[in-house]
Write a protein that holds these residues in place. Structure first.
Motif, PDB file in Angstrom:
ATOM      1  N   GLY A 425       0.826  -1.211   0.000  1.00  0.00           N
ATOM      2  CA  GLY A 425       0.000   0.000   0.000  1.00  0.00           C
ATOM      3  C   GLY A 425       0.853   1.250   0.000  1.00  0.00           C
ATOM      4  O   GLY A 425       2.076   1.164   0.003  1.00  0.00           O
ATOM      5  N   HIS A 426       0.211   2.439   0.036  1.00  0.00           N
ATOM      6  CA  HIS A 426       1.058   3.642   0.024  1.00  0.00           C
ATOM      7  C   HIS A 426       1.833   3.831   1.311  1.00  0.00           C
ATOM      8  O   HIS A 426       2.866   4.456   1.312  1.00  0.00           O
ATOM      9  CB  HIS A 426       0.338   4.936  -0.353  1.00  0.00           C
ATOM     10  CG  HIS A 426      -1.155   4.907  -0.286  1.00  0.00           C
ATOM     11  ND1 HIS A 426      -1.938   5.635  -1.112  1.00  0.00           N
ATOM     12  CD2 HIS A 426      -2.000   4.215   0.495  1.00  0.00           C
ATOM     13  CE1 HIS A 426      -3.200   5.402  -0.832  1.00  0.00           C
ATOM     14  NE2 HIS A 426      -3.267   4.543   0.121  1.00  0.00           N
ATOM     15  N   ALA A 427       1.313   3.307   2.449  1.00  0.00           N
ATOM     16  CA  ALA A 427       2.099   3.350   3.682  1.00  0.00           C
ATOM     17  C   ALA A 427       3.073   2.177   3.656  1.00  0.00           C
ATOM     18  O   ALA A 427       2.660   1.051   3.413  1.00  0.00           O
ATOM     19  CB  ALA A 427       1.183   3.242   4.889  1.00  0.00           C
ATOM     20  N   PRO A 504       3.434   2.906  -5.094  1.00  0.00           N
ATOM     21  CA  PRO A 504       4.669   2.649  -4.345  1.00  0.00           C
ATOM     22  C   PRO A 504       5.775   3.671  -4.630  1.00  0.00           C
ATOM     23  O   PRO A 504       6.760   3.708  -3.923  1.00  0.00           O
ATOM     24  CB  PRO A 504       5.084   1.265  -4.833  1.00  0.00           C
ATOM     25  CG  PRO A 504       4.515   1.157  -6.190  1.00  0.00           C
ATOM     26  CD  PRO A 504       3.282   1.999  -6.234  1.00  0.00           C
ATOM     27  N   PHE A 505       5.598   4.510  -5.650  1.00  0.00           N
ATOM     28  CA  PHE A 505       6.718   5.357  -6.065  1.00  0.00           C
ATOM     29  C   PHE A 505       6.517   6.831  -5.735  1.00  0.00           C
ATOM     30  O   PHE A 505       7.243   7.677  -6.222  1.00  0.00           O
ATOM     31  CB  PHE A 505       6.949   5.222  -7.577  1.00  0.00           C
ATOM     32  CG  PHE A 505       7.234   3.816  -7.994  1.00  0.00           C
ATOM     33  CD1 PHE A 505       8.319   3.136  -7.435  1.00  0.00           C
ATOM     34  CD2 PHE A 505       6.430   3.159  -8.901  1.00  0.00           C
ATOM     35  CE1 PHE A 505       8.574   1.828  -7.802  1.00  0.00           C
ATOM     36  CE2 PHE A 505       6.695   1.854  -9.272  1.00  0.00           C
ATOM     37  CZ  PHE A 505       7.773   1.178  -8.722  1.00  0.00           C
ATOM     38  N   SER A 506       5.527   7.136  -4.900  1.00  0.00           N
ATOM     39  CA  SER A 506       5.226   8.549  -4.694  1.00  0.00           C
ATOM     40  C   SER A 506       6.410   9.293  -4.069  1.00  0.00           C
ATOM     41  O   SER A 506       6.574  10.483  -4.283  1.00  0.00           O
ATOM     42  CB  SER A 506       3.979   8.707  -3.826  1.00  0.00           C
ATOM     43  OG  SER A 506       4.178   8.075  -2.595  1.00  0.00           O
ATOM     44  N   ALA A 507       7.241   8.578  -3.306  1.00  0.00           N
ATOM     45  CA  ALA A 507       8.369   9.266  -2.677  1.00  0.00           C
ATOM     46  C   ALA A 507       9.696   8.957  -3.376  1.00  0.00           C
ATOM     47  O   ALA A 507      10.770   9.255  -2.865  1.00  0.00           O
ATOM     48  CB  ALA A 507       8.452   8.880  -1.201  1.00  0.00           C
ATOM     49  N   ARG A 535       0.130   8.933 -10.778  1.00  0.00           N
ATOM     50  CA  ARG A 535       1.210   9.453 -11.629  1.00  0.00           C
ATOM     51  C   ARG A 535       1.291   8.570 -12.873  1.00  0.00           C
ATOM     52  O   ARG A 535       1.551   7.372 -12.769  1.00  0.00           O
ATOM     53  CB  ARG A 535       2.537   9.427 -10.872  1.00  0.00           C
ATOM     54  CG  ARG A 535       2.566  10.447  -9.745  1.00  0.00           C
ATOM     55  CD  ARG A 535       3.936  10.960  -9.515  1.00  0.00           C
ATOM     56  NE  ARG A 535       4.887   9.883  -9.245  1.00  0.00           N
ATOM     57  CZ  ARG A 535       6.102  10.093  -8.785  1.00  0.00           C
ATOM     58  NH1 ARG A 535       6.518  11.315  -8.547  1.00  0.00           N
ATOM     59  NH2 ARG A 535       6.913   9.081  -8.577  1.00  0.00           N
ATOM     60  N   LEU A 536       1.063   9.147 -14.012  1.00  0.00           N
ATOM     61  CA  LEU A 536       0.846   8.333 -15.204  1.00  0.00           C
ATOM     62  C   LEU A 536       2.078   8.260 -16.105  1.00  0.00           C
ATOM     63  O   LEU A 536       1.999   7.756 -17.218  1.00  0.00           O
ATOM     64  CB  LEU A 536      -0.340   8.900 -15.994  1.00  0.00           C
ATOM     65  CG  LEU A 536      -1.588   9.160 -15.138  1.00  0.00           C
ATOM     66  CD1 LEU A 536      -2.691   9.770 -15.961  1.00  0.00           C
ATOM     67  CD2 LEU A 536      -2.070   7.867 -14.493  1.00  0.00           C
TER      68      LEU A 536
END
Lengths: 585, 565
Positions: A425-427, A504-507, A535-536
């Motif tokens: 997940g995002h966390a 998973p790649f936001s950071a 994010r595409l």
């Protein structure tokens, strides 16, 4: 070992814990009775010593007799105190064991919770509270066990001894003890009331203090600091008053009970003296007199403490009631999967989902994905893309069909699903432990290839302790990007037919993202990867794109999606433009 | 963009003078002692009387036993006296406890009050630098430790020492030899007591740390629940939990061992003293003068010996209390020594402000939270009365910092910030609310009622003003529907995100300020609620100077002026 024994019995019953500790409790009973009955030995032998001293002074006995008697006295005391020592330790071991067992059961209840359910009904905070209640409950059980002996048994022992010396005098002198107990019971109310008034005023003061400090600058900007100080000052006065009143009730009453219970001592001294002089109800020597007096004093003291026994029971009961609902037996899911054949396959048919009391998030979604495909899932905010990912974890009930390799998710338990779906997940959900442990989680895994895949290899090698680096609570000693990549490594280290990767790649910076995605492609050849993101940038490279909007889903290859879905195309273009702007900077 | 009051780790480098020496821990305590002189004298008398009263019953008993040895009848007098002295000792003892508790409370109250006064004098930088929880813990835990230094520490120790001395004196008067024996034994037993207490406390400390670890695993598990479930790692987590649990279990076993062994040892020692005394009392010849005693004395001394150990054990705990209070006291003293802000003198009055001056003027302002690191460099601009301006600039350009300077929370390093011609940092706190209405990204709720959110407990703000402010932002019907209206206890769940911002605006305009300061107030709102807030803002802005930080706001307020930072 303990895990098993708990599994079979009922952890939500108090008797279970007493039964578990039956050996310790048997020891406590044995030593407790020995000690409490032996307590009367002290006053008895001290009386005998006095008598012996009198005889020696009168020349009737020699010093040797005294030495012998003293030796017997000390031996008896040693045995009695030894028993006491064992009893005290036993009672504490009992409490310690019980607290440990309860904590284990509570933790098991926690760790097998469904995260979706937990966040919904605040079961988490209840659980946290329950765990802090365990000590209070175990302490209550300990006090109860202690008081059964130290108040219950000991009073019976003393009373028996007194009656043996002089039945009538005992009845007369002990008339006052029940009176004291009665008064104690009557006055319990104002005592608890003043104590709770004090506690409430303190907790209000603490709330006000927290408010005063944490909002200090708000109050300053609005010019209210002095007024808040005054309010706090008033509360301080209330706390002081309540503290003194509560302390007065609590401390003034105890000696009062003692005094009432001790009133009988006047009879003891008068009638006792007559007994010694041979004109009373019983024939006593001086030893009987001093023994009786000492025993009586101790009994009076104990009887004024009798209320403690009831209080201890009461307190233990309250804390037990608080934690009992959380102490449920847990069924450990069996992870054996029905055998399936062929390459990985994910099939959604007429899938619908709605959160309770809310309109459907999406309806009638159908599509099929085959081995080796990477699917990008996106859509506007709150379109339900993360929820779709979580449906694959079997956390939430759904309508329609959701199958992996022909197995319906709703019919599988969490352990079985864990063999089918790898999820991130995002966390990042990292443990406060080493990098190694966060990947291995107790399994015999080689960390190196997975760190390499997630472009973490060099960074970890540069850390002084390498794989053994402690990453801190929730991984805070790592950067956000490192946390995300470590969590990804943990997921990738466990090959599953389907991987769900939610944002998973936001950071992670774009260059690293490129590298990891290349690796993922390689790795995903014999499985299905669902990549949920807003994010595409890389969506053009994926096999399919799933667009979720207004409760419906469209699936197409990226080029078709770009051509036929204006909302998707707009989103892609805005992001490209923004990326261009960022590059200029 | 950090909000104005958001904690900010930067240090305030401006030099602060510590010119107020009256706020200090020593002074707080001395104030209480001076105020309570009579009470403390009374306490001293009670302690002394209680100690003496507790020594009397064994003496009466000695008398009675001696009479019985001589086969004389015992009268009602001694029997009653025995009981009365016991009763008196009990009453004085509890009186002493209550009086000591009251003294501790007086000190606690005074110190907390002085700490509060100190809060007012701290610079804004303190609150952004220090964690609020730490400061609260100082107010709560450290002050409690301080008060236990007095009640459970010094005062009780004095009372207990007096008891030990009293008992020793009495034993000396009965038997010189036994007295000397006890003088030798008492320190040994005290050393043993301390040894056990230290070991036990050490084990308890280890246990507390381990329990904290164990409890810490619970929120961690809650955070990682999805990972644990999806990887089927429940058993692994249980094993991890068990490891910490085991540490706690073992340290508690250790503490329990000391706890279990100590008291039996003391009781046995006391019995041994009695046994030795009895044997020595039978000795004849020269020993008689040293150890000889009557039967009555033997009974009395037996009673005395048992009285010496409880105060001895207490003294040990009291030493421990004093030692553990020391760390708290040091923290309190350090807090009192915190540098003060330059408190504005209250001479500047609103009506005296010149009317022709601009509402706000920044004149070559240079400022940084650290000396070397300036956030604003030679910044100048001017806002006329009644004007609407928007401050724009990239993140970190210092927009919020300008607000802090306007509100007088910080002083510029160079240049000047003036409000209607008066230096911003010279405006006293009491006047700020009539000058500035300040709205942040989110409402900072205060603990109290819904009405308190608007008045912020300011007694000069009338119910009418509150009602007017609520009407202005359009929350009147929402609040009227609450179970107790304005008096409803605060609960954030009562309001939506947008309504919270409306409340913040109502709070800002309640005192009818001249300038509105808006810091990214619509940043957290969706477009629907945003328009609601904008509408309220439009009404609130009438006849006011408005300075805001927000891009979106500017877009909808085309008539305003844009200032780039």
């Amino acid at each position: 070992m303990i895990r098993k024994s708990n599994r079979e019995r009922r952890p939500d019953r108090l008797s279970t814990y007493f039964y578990q500790e039956r050996h310790v409790l048997a020891g406590i009973t044995l030593t407790g009775i020995l000690y409490n009955a032996g307590l009367t030995a002290g006053p008895y032998f001290e009386g005998q010593l006095t008598l012996c001293l009198m005889a020696v002074l009168a020349g009737e006995k020699s010093g040797i007799d005294m030495i012998k008697l003293a030796a017997v006295y000390l031996t008896v005391i040693l045995i009695v105190q030894g028993a006491r020592c064992l009893k005290r330790f036993g009672v504490r071991r009992f409490a310690n064991d019980t607290a440990r067992s309860m904590r284990r059961v509570l933790y098991r209840n926690l760790v097998y919770q469904n995260p979706a359910v937990l966040s919904a009904d605040e079961a988490g905070s209840l659980m946290t509270k329950a765990i802090s209640d365990v000590d209070a409950c175990a302490e209550g059980m300990r006090k109860f066990t202690t008081e059964v002996f130290d108040t219950g048994v000991v009073m019976i022992a003393y009373l028996g001894m007194l009656m043996a010396y002089d039945l009538r005098l005992t009845l007369l002198a002990c008339v006052f003890a029940p009176l004291a107990a009665l008064l104690a019971q009557k006055l319990k109310h104002p005592i608890t009331r003043s104590a709770s008034a004090y506690k409430n005023s303190v907790s209000q003061l603490n709330t006000m203090t927290l408010d005063r400090v944490s909002n200090a600058l708000t109050y300053r900007v609005f010019g209210c600091e002095n007024q808040r100080d005054q309010a706090l000052g008033d509360q301080l006065a209330v706390v002081e008053k309540n503290a003194v009143v509560s302390s007065a009730w609590e401390n003034a009453m105890q000696p009062l009970y003692n005094i009432i219970a001790m009133a009988g001592v006047v009879f003891v001294l008068l009638r006792g003296a007559q007994n010694v002089l041979g004109v009373g109800w019983a024939a006593w020597d001086l030893a009987a007199f001093t023994t009786y007096l000492a025993c009586f004093s101790r009994l009076a003291l104990k009887s004024s403490h009798a209320a403690k026994l009831f209080n201890a029971v009461q307190k233990a009961k309250v804390s037990w009631q608080r934690i009992q609902p959380q102490l449920q037996p847990v069924e450990i899911p069996d992870s054996t999967l029905p055998p399936t054949a062929g390459p990985a396959e994910l099939k959604l048919e007429d899938l619908s989902f709605a959160y309770p009391h809310q309109p459907p998030l999406f309806e009638h979604v159908s599509f099929q994905v085959h081995t080796g495909q990477i699917i990008g899932i996106t859509g506007p905010l709150a379109c339900g893309k993360s929820t779709l990912g979580r449906l694959l974890l079997g956390e939430l009930p759904y309508a329609g069909s959701l199958r992996i390799n022909g197995l319906e998710i709703a019919q599988l338990n969490s352990a079985q699903i864990s063999h089918l779906v790898g999820y991130l997940g995002h966390a990042p959900q990292l443990l406060s432990d080493t990098i190694e442990e966060n990947i291995q989680l107790g399994e015999d895994l080689d960390c190196a290839p997975w760190l390499k895949l997630t472009a973490l290899e060099e960074e970890v090698a540069a850390m002084p302790e390498g794989l053994k680096t402690q990453i801190g609570a929730q991984g805070t000693r790592l950067s956000g990007g490192q946390q995300a990549r470590l969590a990804l490594a943990r997921t990738l280290a466990r090959p599953r037919p389907v991987w769900v990767l939610d944002d998973p790649f936001s950071a992670v910076d774009p260059a690293t993202e490129d590298e990891i995605l290349r690796n993922l492609r390689e790795l995903g050849k014999d499985r299905i990867i669902l990549l949920i993101s807003h994010r595409l940038t890389h969506f053009a490279q994926f096999d399919q794109v799933l667009w979720l909007e207004n409760g419906t889903a469209r699936i197409a290859d990226p080029a078709t999606m770009m051509a036929e879905n204006p909302a998707y195309a707009r989103l892609v273009k805005t992001q490209q433009k923004k990326a261009g702007d960022d590059d200029e900077k | 963009m950090p909000g104005l009051l958001k904690p900010n780790k930067r240090k305030q480098a401006m030099t602060m003078k510590n010119n107020n020496t009256s706020l200090a821990l020593k002074n707080s305590v001395l104030t209480v002692i001076a105020q309570q002189r009579l009470f403390l004298t009374g306490l001293g008398i009670v302690i002394l009387a209680g100690t003496l009263a507790a020594l009397l019953p064994p003496l009466v008993l000695e008398q009675i036993v001696n009479q019985l040895t001589l086969r004389q009848a015992v009268g009602v007098g001694p029997a009653l006296a025995y009981f009365l002295f016991l009763a008196l000792a009990g009453i004085l003892e509890s009186l002493q406890t209550v009086m000591i508790a009251r003294t501790g409370q007086k000190i606690t109250r005074q110190v907390r009050q002085d700490l509060c006064a100190k809060l007012d004098t701290l610079p804004a930088a303190y609150f952004t630098r220090e964690d609020a929880g730490k400061t609260v813990s100082l107010f709560v835990n450290d002050v409690d430790a301080l008060s236990s230094l007095f009640d459970n520490g010094v005062l009780n120790m004095a009372a207990d020492s007096l008891k030990v001395i009293g008992v020793l004196v009495m034993i000396f008067t009965r038997s010189l030899g036994l007295g000397f024996l006890l003088i030798v034994i008492t320190p040994l037993l005290f050393a043993l007591t301390r040894h056990f207490q230290k070991r036990m406390l050490q084990a308890q400390k280890t246990n507390r740390a381990a329990i904290a670890q164990v409890n810490h695993l619970v929120p961690e598990t809650l955070n990682c629940l999805r990972m644990i479930r999806s990887l089927n790692k429940q058993e692994r987590m249980e094993d991890r939990y068990d490891q910490h649990l085991q540490t706690s279990y073992q340290s508690l076993e250790k503490a329990n061992f000391y706890d279990s062994v100590y008291s039996p040892i003391i009781v046995f020692s006391s019995s041994a003293v009695v046994a030795v005394m009895m044997i020595l009392a039978t000795l004849s010849g020269g020993w008689r003068s040293l150890f000889g005693m009557s039967v009555g004395s033997a009974v009395a001394v037996t009673a005395y010996v048992s009285k010496i150990f409880t105060p001895l054990e207490n003294i040990g705990m009291e030493i421990e209390n004093i030692q553990s209070a020391v760390a708290g006291i040091q923290r309190i003293e350090a807090f009192f020594r915190q540098p003060q802000r330059n408190l504005p003198e209250a001479t500047l009055t609103l009506s005296a402000l010149p009317t022709g001056e601009p509402a706000l003027a920044l004149n070559h302002v240079t400022f940084g939270y650290e000396k070397e690191e300036t956030v604003l460099h030679d910044c100048s601009f001017c806002v006329r009365q009644g004007e609407t301006v928007t401050l724009a600039g990239r993140t970190g350009a210092g927009k919020s910092t300008i607000f802090k300077l306007i509100l007088g929370l910080y002083s510029p390093q160079q240049g000047s910030v003036t409000i209607f011609g008066a230096p911003a940092d010279q405006i006293s706190d009491r006047q700020k609310r009539r000058l500035f209405g300040y709205v942040e990204q989110t409402l900072r709720p205060a603990s109290g009622t819904v009405g308190d959110q608007i008045s912020l407990f300011d007694e000069t703000i009338t119910a009418d003003q509150i009602a007017h402010a609520v009407r202005l932002v359009g929350l009147d019907s929402v609040i009227a529907q609450l179970p107790q209206g304005m008096a409803t206890p605060w609960d954030p769940a009562l309001f939506s995100q947008g309504q919270l911002q409306l409340l913040a605006i109502a709070r800002a305009v309640a005192a009818d300020p001249r300038i509105l300061l808006l810091d990214e107030i619509t940043a957290n709102l969706d477009s629907g609620t945003e328009s609601l807030v904008m509408e309220a803002l439009r009404r609130a802005s009438a006849n006011r100077t408005v300075i805001s930080i927000s891009h979106r706001l500017y877009q909808q307020n085309r008539n305003g002026r844009l200032i780039s930072i």
